[in-house]
Design an enzyme around this catalytic site. Structure first.
Site, PDB file in Angstrom:
ATOM      1  N   TYR A  62       0.825  -1.211   0.000  1.00 40.51           N
ATOM      2  CA  TYR A  62       0.000   0.000   0.000  1.00 40.51           C
ATOM      3  C   TYR A  62       0.858   1.259   0.000  1.00 40.51           C
ATOM      4  O   TYR A  62       0.510   2.245  -0.644  1.00 40.51           O
ATOM      5  CB  TYR A  62      -1.006  -0.012   1.172  1.00 40.51           C
ATOM      6  CG  TYR A  62      -2.238  -0.790   0.784  1.00 40.51           C
ATOM      7  CD1 TYR A  62      -3.246  -0.189   0.032  1.00 40.51           C
ATOM      8  CD2 TYR A  62      -2.346  -2.147   1.068  1.00 40.51           C
ATOM      9  CE1 TYR A  62      -4.353  -0.914  -0.389  1.00 40.51           C
ATOM     10  CE2 TYR A  62      -3.445  -2.878   0.651  1.00 40.51           C
ATOM     11  CZ  TYR A  62      -4.451  -2.251  -0.083  1.00 40.51           C
ATOM     12  OH  TYR A  62      -5.528  -2.972  -0.523  1.00 40.51           O
ATOM     13  N   ARG A  65       1.798   1.826  -3.480  1.00 39.94           N
ATOM     14  CA  ARG A  65       0.671   2.368  -4.254  1.00 39.94           C
ATOM     15  C   ARG A  65       0.429   3.838  -3.896  1.00 39.94           C
ATOM     16  O   ARG A  65       0.128   4.659  -4.763  1.00 39.94           O
ATOM     17  CB  ARG A  65      -0.592   1.523  -4.016  1.00 39.94           C
ATOM     18  CG  ARG A  65      -0.449   0.110  -4.572  1.00 39.94           C
ATOM     19  CD  ARG A  65      -1.690  -0.725  -4.337  1.00 39.94           C
ATOM     20  NE  ARG A  65      -2.864  -0.183  -5.008  1.00 39.94           N
ATOM     21  CZ  ARG A  65      -4.108  -0.563  -4.726  1.00 39.94           C
ATOM     22  NH1 ARG A  65      -4.342  -1.462  -3.795  1.00 39.94           N
ATOM     23  NH2 ARG A  65      -5.126  -0.037  -5.379  1.00 39.94           N
ATOM     24  N   VAL A  98      -9.419   3.970  -5.475  1.00 37.06           N
ATOM     25  CA  VAL A  98      -9.086   4.364  -4.107  1.00 37.06           C
ATOM     26  C   VAL A  98      -8.016   5.462  -4.106  1.00 37.06           C
ATOM     27  O   VAL A  98      -7.451   5.784  -3.081  1.00 37.06           O
ATOM     28  CB  VAL A  98      -8.578   3.132  -3.307  1.00 37.06           C
ATOM     29  CG1 VAL A  98      -9.704   2.116  -3.119  1.00 37.06           C
ATOM     30  CG2 VAL A  98      -7.377   2.455  -3.991  1.00 37.06           C
ATOM     31  N   HIS A 114     -14.893   1.661  -2.683  1.00 34.05           N
ATOM     32  CA  HIS A 114     -13.851   0.775  -2.156  1.00 34.05           C
ATOM     33  C   HIS A 114     -12.902   1.472  -1.188  1.00 34.05           C
ATOM     34  O   HIS A 114     -11.787   1.002  -0.967  1.00 34.05           O
ATOM     35  CB  HIS A 114     -13.084   0.123  -3.315  1.00 34.05           C
ATOM     36  CG  HIS A 114     -13.905  -0.886  -4.076  1.00 34.05           C
ATOM     37  ND1 HIS A 114     -13.560  -1.370  -5.316  1.00 34.05           N
ATOM     38  CD2 HIS A 114     -15.075  -1.500  -3.742  1.00 34.05           C
ATOM     39  CE1 HIS A 114     -14.487  -2.243  -5.722  1.00 34.05           C
ATOM     40  NE2 HIS A 114     -15.413  -2.335  -4.789  1.00 34.05           N
ATOM     41  N   CYS A 125      -9.428   0.111  17.853  1.00 35.91           N
ATOM     42  CA  CYS A 125     -10.419   1.057  18.391  1.00 35.91           C
ATOM     43  C   CYS A 125     -11.283   1.681  17.295  1.00 35.91           C
ATOM     44  O   CYS A 125     -12.217   2.415  17.586  1.00 35.91           O
ATOM     45  CB  CYS A 125      -9.741   2.157  19.217  1.00 35.91           C
ATOM     46  SG  CYS A 125      -8.913   3.418  18.228  1.00 35.91           S
ATOM     47  N   CYS A 142      -1.755   3.026  15.770  1.00 33.76           N
ATOM     48  CA  CYS A 142      -2.751   4.019  16.168  1.00 33.76           C
ATOM     49  C   CYS A 142      -2.177   4.935  17.247  1.00 33.76           C
ATOM     50  O   CYS A 142      -1.760   4.462  18.308  1.00 33.76           O
ATOM     51  CB  CYS A 142      -3.992   3.305  16.704  1.00 33.76           C
ATOM     52  SG  CYS A 142      -5.294   4.405  17.292  1.00 33.76           S
ATOM     53  N   THR A 183     -13.671   0.405 -16.494  1.00 31.52           N
ATOM     54  CA  THR A 183     -13.848  -0.694 -15.543  1.00 31.52           C
ATOM     55  C   THR A 183     -14.142  -1.991 -16.277  1.00 31.52           C
ATOM     56  O   THR A 183     -14.837  -1.986 -17.290  1.00 31.52           O
ATOM     57  CB  THR A 183     -14.969  -0.397 -14.514  1.00 31.52           C
ATOM     58  OG1 THR A 183     -15.121  -1.537 -13.657  1.00 31.52           O
ATOM     59  CG2 THR A 183     -16.302  -0.081 -15.165  1.00 31.52           C
ATOM     60  N   VAL A 209     -11.087   0.809 -23.549  1.00 36.11           N
ATOM     61  CA  VAL A 209     -10.208   0.448 -24.665  1.00 36.11           C
ATOM     62  C   VAL A 209     -10.592  -0.910 -25.254  1.00 36.11           C
ATOM     63  O   VAL A 209     -10.221  -1.228 -26.373  1.00 36.11           O
ATOM     64  CB  VAL A 209      -8.712   0.423 -24.259  1.00 36.11           C
ATOM     65  CG1 VAL A 209      -8.199   1.832 -24.014  1.00 36.11           C
ATOM     66  CG2 VAL A 209      -8.506  -0.441 -23.019  1.00 36.11           C
ATOM     67  N   GLU A 210     -11.317  -1.679 -24.445  1.00 35.92           N
ATOM     68  CA  GLU A 210     -11.786  -2.965 -24.972  1.00 35.92           C
ATOM     69  C   GLU A 210     -13.142  -3.300 -24.360  1.00 35.92           C
ATOM     70  O   GLU A 210     -13.569  -2.653 -23.402  1.00 35.92           O
ATOM     71  CB  GLU A 210     -10.767  -4.071 -24.670  1.00 35.92           C
ATOM     72  CG  GLU A 210     -10.526  -4.247 -23.187  1.00 35.92           C
ATOM     73  CD  GLU A 210      -9.456  -5.291 -22.876  1.00 35.92           C
ATOM     74  OE1 GLU A 210      -8.478  -5.357 -23.619  1.00 35.92           O
ATOM     75  OE2 GLU A 210      -9.639  -6.017 -21.885  1.00 35.92           O
TER      76      GLU A 210
END
Ligand code: NAD
Ligand code: ZN
Length: 260
Positions: A62, A65, A98, A114, A125, A142, A183, A209-210
């Site tokens: 992550y 990303r 996201v 998402h 918590c 946290c 999508t 595109v497809e």
């Protein structure tokens, strides 16, 4: 009537987007994933089981990303969608992405089905934290209770955030046009959205595109890159709106009143 007419004349046009809309920003889709993380399948990392087993590995993915998106910028597809909203045509953007790029391009009413890379949530918590930039240490903890933080995204096998899902379904039921872009339409329940809209009578305009799993229900299929097709579509819609304004006997207010 062509797709631009349909969009220009709509009363409640919604946009449904996926990873393909961000591809031209350099954010890889899951299928086209490249680089460092190529040897992992998202199904191996984006799951509660993967996180339970190795939170550091999942967070490193992550963080990568987040770094990719942090360096990236919205592309003409995001801007065209934001412009259609500013024109009063698009009422909501329902996204599976996201990355937050719709908001950065100026879209205001964005429903994130998402979750977001830019939030983390405490598994202990429940506190939710906004992230301004990629996390530094992994896994982050946290500040309130010391519990493990997780990305506030929806993983495979997890339910969608209730409030976002309810808003998306409401928009889908009210929509007279749904513009579907970038999508594959295979991730459920998100992929129900265009189907729900279609069932309630919406015209489905697809940009890809497809061909995708949505294509069989599409009334218009605009083949091409979202960053090329959507700006052209937005331009055309703008032209149609101004023609209608000029030819309308009541002048500009007629348009204004038909699109509250
Ligand atoms: P997907 O990877 O399954 O499909 C991407 C689709 O975009 C394909 O149909 C492909 O043909 C199309 N596409 C690729 N480049 C395009 C372009 N330039 N213009 C137009 N279309 C293009 O993505 P998905 O349908 O969003 O579903 C996968 C899941 O992956 C989602 O749940 C999403 O949360 C997640 N995801 C998000 C991001 C992001 O936030 N940017 C990136 C990767 C994956
Ligand atoms: Zn906590």
């Amino acid at each position: 009537m062509d797709a631009a007419d349909v969009v220009a004349k709509s009363k409640h046009c919604i946009v449904f987007t996926g990873a393909g809309v961000s591809a031209e920003s350099g954010v890889p889709t899951f299928r086209g994933a490249g680089g460092l993380w190529e040897r992992y399948r998202p199904e191996e990392l984006a799951t509660p089981e993967a996180f339970a087993k190795d939170p550091e590995l999942v967070w490193r993915w992550y963080r990568w990303r987040q770094e990719v998106v942090h360096r990236a910028a919205p592309n003409p597809a995001h801007y065209a969608i934001a412009e259609l909203e500013a024109l009063g045509v698009v009422k909501a953007v329902i996204t599976q992405n996201v990355d937050g790029l719709h908001q950065r391009a100026g879209s205001r009413n964005v429903v994130e089905l998402h979750g977001s890379l830019w939030r983390a949530r405490c598994v202990k918590c429940g506190a939710v934290y906004r992230l301004e930039k990629p996390v530094e240490e992994v896994p982050p903890r946290c500040p309130r209770c010391g519990g493990l933080l997780r990305p506030d995204v929806v993983w495979f096998g997890e339910p969608l955030p209730q409030e976002a899902w309810a808003r998306a379904v409401e928009h889908a039921a009210e929509a007279d046009v749904v513009l579907v872009a970038g999508t594959s339409g295979v991730v459920y329940p998100a992929a129900y959205i265009p189907h729900i809209a279609k069932k309630h009578g919406a015209v489905v305009v697809e940009v890809n595109v497809e061909e995708s799993a949505i294509t069989p229900i599409a009334d218009f299929f605009l083949r091409g890159r979202a960053g090329e097709v959507l700006p052209r579509l937005a331009e055309e819609v703008k032209k149609r709106l101004s023609t209608r304004r000029e030819s309308s006997p009541r002048g500009p207010s007629a348009i204004g009143s038909s699109q509250p």
